[in-house]
Design a protein around this motif. Structure first.
Motif, PDB file in Angstrom:
ATOM      1  N   CYS B 394       0.847  -1.191   0.000  1.00  0.00           N
ATOM      2  CA  CYS B 394       0.000   0.000   0.000  1.00  0.00           C
ATOM      3  C   CYS B 394       0.888   1.249   0.000  1.00  0.00           C
ATOM      4  O   CYS B 394       1.728   1.420   0.886  1.00  0.00           O
ATOM      5  N   SER B 395       0.691   2.119  -0.987  1.00  0.00           N
ATOM      6  CA  SER B 395       1.509   3.340  -1.092  1.00  0.00           C
ATOM      7  C   SER B 395       1.443   4.169   0.188  1.00  0.00           C
ATOM      8  O   SER B 395       2.455   4.720   0.638  1.00  0.00           O
ATOM      9  N   ALA B 396       0.258   4.267   0.767  1.00  0.00           N
ATOM     10  CA  ALA B 396       0.090   5.093   1.969  1.00  0.00           C
ATOM     11  C   ALA B 396       0.833   4.485   3.155  1.00  0.00           C
ATOM     12  O   ALA B 396       1.532   5.192   3.892  1.00  0.00           O
ATOM     13  N   ASN B 397       0.684   3.172   3.340  1.00  0.00           N
ATOM     14  CA  ASN B 397       1.425   2.508   4.423  1.00  0.00           C
ATOM     15  C   ASN B 397       2.923   2.674   4.214  1.00  0.00           C
ATOM     16  O   ASN B 397       3.671   2.939   5.162  1.00  0.00           O
ATOM     17  N   ASN B 398       3.355   2.470   2.964  1.00  0.00           N
ATOM     18  CA  ASN B 398       4.782   2.613   2.663  1.00  0.00           C
ATOM     19  C   ASN B 398       5.259   4.009   3.061  1.00  0.00           C
ATOM     20  O   ASN B 398       6.297   4.170   3.700  1.00  0.00           O
ATOM     21  N   TYR B 399       4.484   5.012   2.683  1.00  0.00           N
ATOM     22  CA  TYR B 399       4.882   6.396   2.955  1.00  0.00           C
ATOM     23  C   TYR B 399       4.860   6.697   4.459  1.00  0.00           C
ATOM     24  O   TYR B 399       5.800   7.277   5.004  1.00  0.00           O
TER      25      TYR B 399
END
Lengths: 20, 435
Positions: B394-399
Motif C-alpha cells: 500500500c503506497s500510503a502505508n509505505n509512505y
C-alpha cells in the motif's frame, strides 16, 4: 512426485475489474 | 522464480513467472530448494524428469514479465469523504476519529455533484466507474449520499457509463431506511465489526465512551439478512491486544456472517501497534485459522475469509498486477471541501493535495509520481514470490511507515506472504476434496 494444483488460463490487457 | 514452502506436512511450489501452483513430496521439495535429499538414483531421476517436464510446459522457472503498466490518465474511481465526522471514537482510527486532523464537517450536495461531474469528465472512455462513500461515518450525511447516488446514476446513464457504488459504515446508523437503500444501490458494503464483544468494545467506543458492540452487531445482522446474494464484507481490525484473532474471525462466522475480512491495525499507538516480535504469533494464528477454515469448508459449513480467497486460474491480467491500486492516478479521494488527494489515507495531508473538483485539474507532478509507481519501482519486491499477488504493498502505508511510497513496510510484507501461503494451502486442500 509433482502434481499441478492450479495454473492460469492465460497470463497484458481493460479496466473493468474493481479497484485497496 | 520458484517459491518452495511447507505447510504442516504438505509441500508446495509456486512459480511466480507462470503463476502455477504445484504440490510435491518432501524429497522433491528438498531437491528444489537445493538441499541434500537421500533418494535412490532412480527416484532422483524421476523427480528431475518431473521438474524438466514442468519447465518445458512453462509452469516452472517461467520467465517473468517486465512489462511496465500502460499509463492511463483516465480516472476510474473516486472515494467521496462524504462525512469528516463520526459517531464513534475508535482508538486506532487512521482518520483521527473521523476528523482527518481538521474540522468535523460533512460534504455538501454541491460538492458531491461537482465530484460526480469531475469523474464523468476525467474518466474518458472508461465505461465502468466506482464511487465509494467513506468517512468518518458516511451515514451521518445520508441525505447527500442518497442524492449523490441518484445524480451519479443519471449522469452516468447519459454517457453510457455505469457507476459501482460502495459504502463503508460502522453500522451504528443502519436503520430500516438505510438498510433498504444500501441493499438496493450498493454494489458492495463494508461493515466494521472487530469480532468478540470484549475485543470490539475495547477500541470501538461511542462519543460517550461506551462500547458500541451491542448496537452494531444487531444492525449488521439485520442488514446481512436482507442483503441476499449481493456483496458485503464484515470487516474488522485486529491489534496487539488480540493476537488470538482467529477467535474473532470464527466468532464472526458463528454470528452468521459468511463474508469476512480481518485486517492488522495500522497505527503508531504503542499498546495497539503490530510489531516485529508479534509476527511469529500472527503467522501461527493464520495457520490455525486456515486449519479450521478448511475443516469447516469440508463439512459444508464454510465461509469466505477474504485473505484465504485466491484465484490462481482466472486472476487479474498482468497490467493490473503490476499497476496495483491506482491511487493518485486512476483513483482519487475527495474531501468535504472538494480537494483531491491520492487516496483516503492521504486525505488532508497538505503536501499530497492534488487539486480540487472545482478547479477541474489534477496536479500533473504528483499524478506522474503515482502513475509511474508500480511493482517494478518498489524496492525489494523483485525477489519476493508474492509480488504478482500483492503488487508492492500500500503506497500510503509505505509512505507513513517508511517515508517513501516505493519502499514497502516489512511487517505488512511478512503478513501478506504468510496469508498467501495459507491461501494456497486452502486452495490445494479444496482441489483435493473436489477430486
Amino acid at each position: 512426485m509433482i502434481k499441478t494444483i492450479a495454473k492460469p488460463t492465460e497470463r497484458v490487457t481493460c479496466g473493468e475489474c474493481r479497484s485497496c | 522464480m520458484r517459491h518452495v514452502f511447507s505447510y504442516r506436512d504438505k509441500h508446495y511450489i509456486y512459480d511466480t513467472g507462470s503463476g502455477a501452483l504445484h504440490a510435491c513430496d518432501e524429497a522433491t521439495a528438498r531437491i528444489l530448494r537445493g538441499e541434500p535429499a537421500d533418494l535412490p538414483d532412480a527416484e532422483r531421476e524421476a523427480v528431475e524428469a518431473d521438474i524438466e517436464a514442468l519447465r518445458r510446459a512453462g509452469l516452472l522457472d517461467a520467465p517473468e514479465t517486465d512489462a511496465r503498466p500502460v499509463k492511463s490518465h483516465e480516472l476510474k474511481a473516486l472515494c467521496l469523504h462524504i462525512s469528516h465526522d463520526c459517531n464513534l471514537r475508535c482508538r486506532y482510527c487512521f482518520a483521527d476519529e473521523g476528523a482527518y486532523h481538521s474540522v468535523r464537517e460533512v460534504m455538501s450536495l454541491e460538492t458531491a455533484k461537482a465530484a460526480v461531474d469531475f469523474l464523468m469528465r476525467e474518466s474518458g472512455s472508461r465505461k465502468v466507474l466506482e464511487i465509494d462513500f467513506f468517512g468518518g461515518e458516511p451515514l451521518m450525511n445520508f441525505d447527500v449520499l442518497k442524492e449523490t447516488v441518484a445524480y451519479g446514476k443519471q449522469e452516468a446513464a447519459k454517457r453510457g457509463k455505469k457507476i459501482l457504488f460502495t459504502t463503508t459504515t460502522n453500522g451504528l446508523l443502519l436503520d430500516d431506511d438505510a438498510i433498504a437503500f444500501l441493499n438496493e444501490e450498493m454494489e458492495n458494503v463494508v461493515l466494521s465489526l472487530d469480532g468478540r464483544k470484549e475485543v470490539h468494545d475495547a477500541v470501538r467506543k461511542t462519543v460517550n465512551g461506551k462500547g458500541s458492540f451491542d448496537a452494531v452487531i444487531a444492525h449488521i445482522k439485520k442488514f446481512v439478512r436482507a442483503r441476499g446474494d449481493k456483496h458485503y464484507y464484515v470487516r474488522g481490525t485486529f491489534t496487539a491486544k488480540n493476537l488470538d484473532f482467529a477467535k474473532d474471525v470464527l466468532f464472526l462466522a458463528d454470528s452468521g456472517f459468511d463474508s469476512i475480512s480481518l485486517e492488522p491495525v495500522v497505527t503508531d499507538l504503542a499498546d495497539l501497534a503490530i510489531r516485529e516480535e508479534h509476527l511469529p504469533r500472527i503467522e501461527a494464528e493464520y495457520e490455525a485459522l486456515a486449519d479450521e477454515y478448511i475443516r469447516r469448508e469440508a463439512e459444508g459449513k464454510g465461509f469466505l475469509f477474504f485473505h484465504f480467497s485466491i484465484d490462481l486460474e482466472g486472476g487479474p491480467c498482468l497490467q493490473k498486477r503490476v499497476s496495483a491500486c491506482g491511487a493518485g492516478n486512476e483513483y482519487l479521494s475527495v474531501v468535504p471541501n472538494g480537494d483531491l488527494y491520492p487516496c483516503h489515507q492521504f486525505a488532508n495531508d497538505a503536501p499530497f493535495r492534488m487539486g480540487s473538483v472545482f478547479e477541474g485539474t489534477i496536479d500533473p507532478v504528483l499524478r506522474e509520481k503515482f502513475a509511474t509507481s508500480c511493482l517494478f519501482t518498489r524496492k525489494g519486491c523483485e525477489d519476493c514470490f508474492a509480488k504478482f499477488l500483492c503488487s508492492g504493498g500500500c503506497s500510503a502505508n509505505n509512505y507513513h511507515f517508511m517515508g517513501d511510497i516505493d519502499t514497502p513496510y516489512p511487517i505488512s510484507c511478512a503478513m501478506m506472504k504468510k496469508r498467501v501461503e495459507c491461501a494456497m494451502h486452502v486452495l490445494a486442500e479444496r482441489k483435493s476434496r473436489e477430486k
